[in-house]
Design a protein around this motif. Structure first.
Motif, mmCIF file in Angstrom:
data_model
loop_
_atom_site.group_PDB
_atom_site.id
_atom_site.type_symbol
_atom_site.label_atom_id
_atom_site.label_comp_id
_atom_site.label_asym_id
_atom_site.label_seq_id
_atom_site.Cartn_x
_atom_site.Cartn_y
_atom_site.Cartn_z
ATOM 1 N N TYR A 156 25.887 52.784 34.844
ATOM 2 C CA TYR A 156 27.031 53.410 34.170
ATOM 3 C C TYR A 156 28.113 52.400 33.786
ATOM 4 N N GLY A 157 27.861 51.114 34.012
ATOM 5 C CA GLY A 157 28.864 50.097 33.721
ATOM 6 C C GLY A 157 28.928 49.086 34.842
ATOM 7 N N ALA A 158 30.125 48.601 35.122
ATOM 8 C CA ALA A 158 30.249 47.553 36.133
ATOM 9 C C ALA A 158 31.664 47.496 36.710
ATOM 10 N N TYR A 159 31.749 46.968 37.940
ATOM 11 C CA TYR A 159 33.035 46.624 38.541
ATOM 12 C C TYR A 159 33.345 45.170 38.182
ATOM 13 N N VAL A 160 34.564 44.944 37.675
ATOM 14 C CA VAL A 160 34.917 43.631 37.115
ATOM 15 C C VAL A 160 36.178 43.084 37.786
ATOM 16 N N PHE A 161 36.128 41.789 38.111
ATOM 17 C CA PHE A 161 37.236 41.105 38.787
ATOM 18 C C PHE A 161 37.946 40.208 37.781
ATOM 19 N N ASP A 162 39.227 40.504 37.527
ATOM 20 C CA ASP A 162 40.049 39.658 36.653
ATOM 21 C C ASP A 162 40.514 38.457 37.477
ATOM 22 N N GLN A 163 39.972 37.289 37.166
ATOM 23 C CA GLN A 163 40.225 36.110 38.000
ATOM 24 C C GLN A 163 41.651 35.577 37.880
ATOM 25 N N LYS A 164 42.375 35.995 36.851
ATOM 26 C CA LYS A 164 43.751 35.518 36.682
ATOM 27 C C LYS A 164 44.766 36.408 37.397
ATOM 28 N N THR A 165 44.459 37.705 37.508
ATOM 29 C CA THR A 165 45.394 38.632 38.153
ATOM 30 C C THR A 165 44.904 39.094 39.526
ATOM 31 N N ASP A 166 43.646 38.793 39.864
ATOM 32 C CA ASP A 166 43.001 39.238 41.109
ATOM 33 C C ASP A 166 42.847 40.756 41.184
ATOM 34 N N GLN A 167 42.895 41.418 40.044
ATOM 35 C CA GLN A 167 42.704 42.865 39.999
ATOM 36 C C GLN A 167 41.235 43.192 39.752
ATOM 37 N N ILE A 168 40.764 44.296 40.351
ATOM 38 C CA ILE A 168 39.395 44.767 40.137
ATOM 39 C C ILE A 168 39.455 46.105 39.421
#
Length: 519
Positions: free
Chosen positions: A177-189
């Motif tokens: 259904y998609g993916a969990y993604v980690f923003d490496q600049k903000t540390d937000q998932i």
């Protein structure tokens, strides 16, 4: 949460080709490309050789290219796939040129075709010795011209979202259904919800440390697909490139292209003896598995850390024209190839196995497709023929595009929970990750390299299980970091390589186990 029609994981030739095609065909549909480094950082960018494609019907033929591929694959290729990919080659190359990719021409204005190990004819289209870089440039330029493509650099995909994330989903058929993604600049998932997901995440070279691949090649897509229960096949067939530049102080990474041997360079041992004719009648133009195993044999006999590639007898003006990047890189290392031999050593280069897909790029999970080096298509069999990888990516990206043109994937009607990291903490020190990484890489080089044995493989799996237990414990208690996730992925990939190596009872292509040798 981001919702999109198509989620593409990876920004190399595979992911970009599909994205450009689908964006042109459906201007009202959205494509999100997620890539964990800069948008141009991929294995594609570092491909030196070129695209193997039959263009001269008088001197070459599809039949010859097919035969060369089947010989290299050592009986394990899917013949129908080989035929399909090779016969589609000229059309896909033409599209690349329409998007702005430039390839070298000779004085008469015809393609300046190269010849590489395992090829019976000159058929490799190239752009000097930076073909991948030129293809990546052209595809990114075209992608930026299409308003329905969004590229998210420095975003790391942690895991695919499948049924087991959905509380009330009791379906026995696994869907993505998609993916969990980690923003490496903000540390937000955050979550990306997609009608269809394409894994185009590249190779696994960093599992071995000594590799021609960039540092991003950590097998993320294969590990994610494996954890999601996709079928993974032929992981034992790791191709080692025979000639990576040897660097005494660090890990080998710079590739001395196959085409240099095609241009006439010789392999010599420390005494100056040209040894390849002793191993194969094709000498330096034997396929990569044979050349790598031959070098490995020479190194074991001599105890030396490297052999040499001798270019001193070649036409230097022509060499500099064909291989300017290689020539200059050697000079940076105080190697003047006009008078000096180049120290070289085999290094992890390409994975012939991976996520099993059909001719449409479909995996064994619904709504999940895969393309490029992370896949097992059946083209390469036990050993990839030089310069067939970019060709495979182009053809399969096109097939996946065609399939999506005929099948309309609807937005999944599921409620995806947010990423839950309650109770986790930011680790105070990163030494555990680095220590386990170096331990794993040394283990893979020493026990699961070019020549293997059952004893070393069994030891490897015991050590890997211990490392995995420690890393999984760290993963559960820590806030997400890219280095930790990459290590987790590389351990999964390493375990797959070892487990599938132990199951293979005969030596084929790039796989050689001394216990499979018949007396």
């Amino acid at each position: 949460m981001i919702e999109t029609n198509y989620l593409v994981i990876g920004s190399g030739i595979a992911g970009l080709t599909f994205s450009v095609k689908i964006a042109e065909k459906f201007p009202n549909r959205s494509i999100v490309i997620v890539t964990k480094a800069n948008e141009d950082e991929s294995n594609t960018k570092y491909a030196q050789g070129g695209v193997a494609v039959v263009l001269d019907a008088e001197k070459d033929s599809f039949k010859k290219h097919i035969e060369d591929t089947l010989i290299a694959g050592d009986g394990l290729c899917d013949t129908e796939v080989v035929k399909m990919v090779i016969e589609e080659g000229p059309k896909r190359l033409e599209e690349l040129m329409l998007w702005g990719a430039n390839f070298d021409l000779d004085a008469s204005g015809e393609f300046d075709l190269g010849k590489e190990g395992g090829h019976s004819e000159y058929r490799v289209v190239h752009h000097k010795d930076i073909t991948g870089y030129e293809i990546e440039r052209a595809l990114l330029k075209r992608a930026h011209q299409l308003p329905n493509i969004t590229i998210l650099p420095h975003h790391f995909v942690i895991d695919l979202v499948t049924n087991h994330h959905i509380i009330d989903d009791t379906s026995k058929n696994i869907s993505c259904y998609g993916a969990y993604v980690f923003d490496q600049k903000t540390d937000q998932i955050f979550t990306i919800k997609a009608n269809s997901t394409l894994l185009a995440s590249g190779g696994i070279g960093c599992v071995y440390g000594h590799t021609t691949n960039p540092i991003i090649a950590t097998g993320d897509g294969i590990a994610m697909a494996y954890r999601a229960k996709a079928k993974i096949k032929d992981m034992e067939f790791v191709q080692f490139h025979p000639t990576a530049l040897y660097e005494a102080k660090g890990e080998s990474s710079f590739l001395i292209s196959e085409a240099v041997r095609g241009f006439g360079a010789y392999l010599r041992n420390k005494k100056g003896y040209r040894f390849m004719p002793d191993y194969d009648e094709r000498a330096e133009l034997a396929s990569r598995d044979i050349v790598s195993q031959s070098i490995d044999s020479e190194l074991k006999k001599s105890g030396e850390p490297h052999v040499y590639l001798d270019c001193t007898h070649l036409d230097m003006d022509a060499f500099k024209k064909h291989f300017p990047n290689i020539y200059n890189k050697c000079l940076e290392h105080h190697i003047n190839i006009e008078t000096d031999w180049i120290p070289v050593v085999p290094a992890s280069h390409y994975l012939c196995g991976g996520i099993e897909v059909d001719k449409n790029g479909s995996t064994t999970i619904n709504n999940l497709f895969a393309c490029g080096e992370c896949t097992r298509t059946g083209l390469h069999g036990a050993n990839r023929l030089a310069s067939n990888s970019l060709l495979e990516a182009l053809v399969y990206a096109h097939n996946i595009f065609k399939f999506h043109s005929e099948h309309d994937y609807q937005a999944p009607n599921v409620l995806i929970p947010d990423w839950d990291d309650e109770g986790t903490v930011i680790p105070k020190e990163h030494i555990l990750v680095q220590h386990n990484l170096k331990q794993m890489q040394a283990l893979m080089r020493d026990y699961v390299g070019i020549v293997r044995s059952n004893k070393r493989l069994k030891r490897a799996i015991k050590h890997l299980d211990l490392i995995e237990n420690e890393v999984e414990e760290l993963y559960k208690e820590s806030k997400i970091s890219t280095s930790l996730c990459e290590l987790r992925n590389m351990i999964n990939v390493s375990q797959l390589i070892v487990e599938q190596s132990l199951k293979r009872k005969e030596n084929k292509g790039g796989y050689f186990n001394i216990d499979n040798v018949k007396d």
